[in-house]
Design an enzyme around this catalytic site. Structure first.
Site, PDB file in Angstrom:
ATOM      1  N   MET A   1      -9.595  -8.789  -0.762  1.00  0.00           N
ATOM      2  CA  MET A   1      -9.980 -10.086  -1.321  1.00  0.00           C
ATOM      3  C   MET A   1      -8.733 -10.948  -1.527  1.00  0.00           C
ATOM      4  O   MET A   1      -8.743 -11.897  -2.309  1.00  0.00           O
ATOM      5  CB  MET A   1     -10.741  -9.900  -2.626  1.00  0.00           C
ATOM      6  CG  MET A   1     -12.071  -9.172  -2.406  1.00  0.00           C
ATOM      7  SD  MET A   1     -13.332  -9.548  -3.631  1.00  0.00           S
ATOM      8  CE  MET A   1     -12.555  -8.979  -5.110  1.00  0.00           C
TER       9      MET A   1
ATOM     10  N   ALA B   1      -4.779 -12.134  -2.557  1.00  0.00           N
ATOM     11  CA  ALA B   1      -3.824 -11.951  -3.666  1.00  0.00           C
ATOM     12  C   ALA B   1      -3.111 -10.618  -3.439  1.00  0.00           C
ATOM     13  O   ALA B   1      -3.064  -9.751  -4.313  1.00  0.00           O
ATOM     14  CB  ALA B   1      -4.511 -12.021  -5.021  1.00  0.00           C
TER      15      ALA B   1
ATOM     16  N   HIS C   1      -0.734  -7.429  -2.723  1.00  0.00           N
ATOM     17  CA  HIS C   1       0.436  -6.820  -3.357  1.00  0.00           C
ATOM     18  C   HIS C   1       0.781  -5.553  -2.580  1.00  0.00           C
ATOM     19  O   HIS C   1       0.124  -5.237  -1.567  1.00  0.00           O
ATOM     20  CB  HIS C   1       0.138  -6.530  -4.840  1.00  0.00           C
ATOM     21  CG  HIS C   1      -1.151  -5.810  -5.068  1.00  0.00           C
ATOM     22  ND1 HIS C   1      -1.382  -4.529  -4.616  1.00  0.00           N
ATOM     23  CD2 HIS C   1      -2.310  -6.210  -5.663  1.00  0.00           C
ATOM     24  CE1 HIS C   1      -2.599  -4.164  -4.950  1.00  0.00           C
ATOM     25  NE2 HIS C   1      -3.200  -5.160  -5.570  1.00  0.00           N
TER      26      HIS C   1
ATOM     27  N   HIS D   1      -1.985  -3.208  -1.355  1.00  0.00           N
ATOM     28  CA  HIS D   1      -2.635  -3.583  -0.091  1.00  0.00           C
ATOM     29  C   HIS D   1      -1.720  -3.251   1.091  1.00  0.00           C
ATOM     30  O   HIS D   1      -2.174  -2.766   2.135  1.00  0.00           O
ATOM     31  CB  HIS D   1      -2.931  -5.086  -0.061  1.00  0.00           C
ATOM     32  CG  HIS D   1      -3.905  -5.551  -1.101  1.00  0.00           C
ATOM     33  ND1 HIS D   1      -3.528  -6.296  -2.196  1.00  0.00           N
ATOM     34  CD2 HIS D   1      -5.243  -5.372  -1.213  1.00  0.00           C
ATOM     35  CE1 HIS D   1      -4.587  -6.562  -2.934  1.00  0.00           C
ATOM     36  NE2 HIS D   1      -5.645  -6.015  -2.366  1.00  0.00           N
TER      37      HIS D   1
ATOM     38  N   GLN E   1     -20.315 -10.049  -4.979  1.00  0.00           N
ATOM     39  CA  GLN E   1     -19.969  -8.859  -5.757  1.00  0.00           C
ATOM     40  C   GLN E   1     -19.470  -9.203  -7.160  1.00  0.00           C
ATOM     41  O   GLN E   1     -19.099  -8.319  -7.920  1.00  0.00           O
ATOM     42  CB  GLN E   1     -18.955  -7.989  -5.019  1.00  0.00           C
ATOM     43  CG  GLN E   1     -17.539  -8.540  -4.952  1.00  0.00           C
ATOM     44  CD  GLN E   1     -16.658  -7.684  -4.066  1.00  0.00           C
ATOM     45  OE1 GLN E   1     -16.755  -7.709  -2.849  1.00  0.00           O
ATOM     46  NE2 GLN E   1     -15.785  -6.899  -4.675  1.00  0.00           N
TER      47      GLN E   1
ATOM     48  N   GLY F   1      -8.208   1.471  -1.181  1.00  0.00           N
ATOM     49  CA  GLY F   1      -7.335   2.007  -2.230  1.00  0.00           C
ATOM     50  C   GLY F   1      -8.133   2.808  -3.249  1.00  0.00           C
ATOM     51  O   GLY F   1      -9.243   2.439  -3.624  1.00  0.00           O
TER      52      GLY F   1
ATOM     53  N   ASP G   1      -9.886   1.704  -6.827  1.00  0.00           N
ATOM     54  CA  ASP G   1     -11.335   1.459  -6.903  1.00  0.00           C
ATOM     55  C   ASP G   1     -12.044   2.742  -6.472  1.00  0.00           C
ATOM     56  O   ASP G   1     -12.678   2.801  -5.405  1.00  0.00           O
ATOM     57  CB  ASP G   1     -11.697   0.276  -6.011  1.00  0.00           C
ATOM     58  CG  ASP G   1     -11.074  -1.007  -6.522  1.00  0.00           C
ATOM     59  OD1 ASP G   1     -11.448  -1.452  -7.611  1.00  0.00           O
ATOM     60  OD2 ASP G   1     -10.166  -1.535  -5.849  1.00  0.00           O
TER      61      ASP G   1
ATOM     62  N   SER H   1      -2.651  -4.336  -9.148  1.00  0.00           N
ATOM     63  CA  SER H   1      -3.951  -4.993  -9.044  1.00  0.00           C
ATOM     64  C   SER H   1      -3.709  -6.483  -8.908  1.00  0.00           C
ATOM     65  O   SER H   1      -2.779  -7.025  -9.534  1.00  0.00           O
ATOM     66  CB  SER H   1      -4.769  -4.732 -10.323  1.00  0.00           C
ATOM     67  OG  SER H   1      -5.840  -5.655 -10.410  1.00  0.00           O
TER      68      SER H   1
HETATM   69  O1  PAF Z   1     -11.764  -3.790  -3.085  1.00  0.00           O
HETATM   70  C1  PAF Z   1     -11.889  -4.972  -2.702  1.00  0.00           C
HETATM   71  O2  PAF Z   1     -10.920  -5.739  -2.603  1.00  0.00           O
HETATM   72  C2  PAF Z   1     -13.265  -5.499  -2.378  1.00  0.00           C
HETATM   73  O3  PAF Z   1     -14.226  -4.934  -3.196  1.00  0.00           O
HETATM   74  C3  PAF Z   1     -13.651  -5.337  -0.899  1.00  0.00           C
HETATM   75  C4  PAF Z   1     -13.740  -3.869  -0.509  1.00  0.00           C
HETATM   76  C5  PAF Z   1     -12.624  -6.040  -0.022  1.00  0.00           C
HETATM   77  C6  PAF Z   1     -15.019  -5.965  -0.644  1.00  0.00           C
HETATM   78  O4  PAF Z   1     -15.019  -7.313  -0.966  1.00  0.00           O
END
Ligand code: PAF
Length: 305
Positions: A50, A52, A54, A57, A81, A170, A173, A208
């Site tokens: 999504m 932003a 760091h 990612h 979501q 990751g 989550d 995060s």
């Molecule tokens: O973990 C996230 O950043 C989001 O939940 C994802 C998996 C990209 C779905 O929008």
């Protein structure tokens, strides 16, 4: 086509597209880009995000680059979501910086879709509904109604547009990975889900995108979340599950700016809370803490397979 200078380590995809990183915004663009990869018989790794971005990612991106010929990354703040409007509105958005990071990391395809590219029928007409059963009924599933349905919907649609060999997620989550695996199983999608370790700041705070919303004082206190989880690991041998739960909840709640939303000790496969250590071979402590209006999650293995 004019060849651009290649500044970083580059790989096979450059020879296909003759450019450094292509940025796709429409369904057509991403479909064509993926078709080129497939036509050239290259393996494809995919990192949905999504934005932003760091180093957490980037660790997923690096792993994908190591394991695949080509890597695609999506940046899409998915409205379906977010069960909390304010959370959606305040979610950090840094697309230009994200794209620079991705290009530098050696990504081949960045997909930055418009809302219409993912939800052509209009957000109000999205109808898919997943039943994730018990794994979706606890923790984030209970605290954020509709959240996992939205995750399932968007990841399914992204996997349709980017049919990769491997998808990278990751482990911060933690429950989300179980949900995505279940969505993939239910929908018969041919992709391997690769969970990647949590990346932490030097003081232990899990990276995060939401950390950027903490003020200086909140940031200092937030470190107690991971520090308490680390101490909990040491307590396992001499304590009951209930004692470890009480320790974590009380310790974190005693930090003035932190408020535990939940701390659950769960079976790492089923996500179901356990009450004694011998109930599961893989036990994970999952916590959500509110720091002002910033909601942070973290987890730690309390018992390994
Ligand atoms: O973990 C996230 O950043 C989001 O939940 C994802 C998996 C990209 C779905 O929008």
């Amino acid at each position: 086509m004019k060849k651009r200078t290649i500044v970083k380590k580059k790989h096979t995809f450059v020879q296909i597209f003759d450019i450094e990183m292509i940025v796709c915004r429409t369904r057509e663009e991403i479909t064509n880009a993926v078709a080129e990869v497939r036509k050239a018989n290259r393996s494809l790794g995919f990192v949905p995000t999504m934005g932003a971005l760091h180093q957490g990612h980037i660790s997923l991106v690096t792993r994908s680059i190591e394991e695949n010929d080509c890597t695609a990354v999506s940046i899409f703040v998915n409205p379906t979501q977010f069960n909390n409007k304010n959370d959606l509105l305040t979610y950090p958005r840094t697309v230009e910086a994200d794209l620079a990071l991705l290009e530098n990391a050696g990504v081949d395809i960045a997909f930055v879709p418009t809302i219409e590219a993912i939800y052509p029928e209009g957000l109000e007409n999205v109808t898919e509904s997943y039943d994730f059963g018990a794994i979706g009924a606890v923790m984030e599933g209970a605290a954020r109604p509709g959240h996992f349905n939205g995750v399932g919907i968007v990841v399914h649609r992204l996997f349709d547009l980017i049919p990769a060999d491997k998808g990278y997620f990751g482990m911060k989550d933690f429950q989300q990975i179980a949900i995505i695996r279940e969505m993939v199983r239910q929908s018969n999608i041919n992709i391997e889900i690769i969970p990647c370790p949590i990346v932490r700041e030097e003081d232990g705070l899990a990276l995060s995108s939401r950390n950027t919303r903490l003020n200086a004082e909140q940031r200092v206190q937030a470190v107690q979340i991971s520090q308490t989880l680390f101490k909990a690991v040491d307590l396992v041998a001499s304590s009951t599950v209930a004692e470890v739960k009480a320790f974590v909840e009380n310790t974190v709640n005693n930090v003035p700016l932190l408020e535990v939303e939940y701390f659950e000790v769960v079976n790492g496969y089923t996500m179901q809370p356990i009450s004694s250590w011998d109930e599961a071979e893989w036990v994970v402590g999952c916590i959500t803490v509110n720091v002002g209006d910033v909601r942070l999650i973290d987890n730690i293995a309390l018992k390994n397979i």
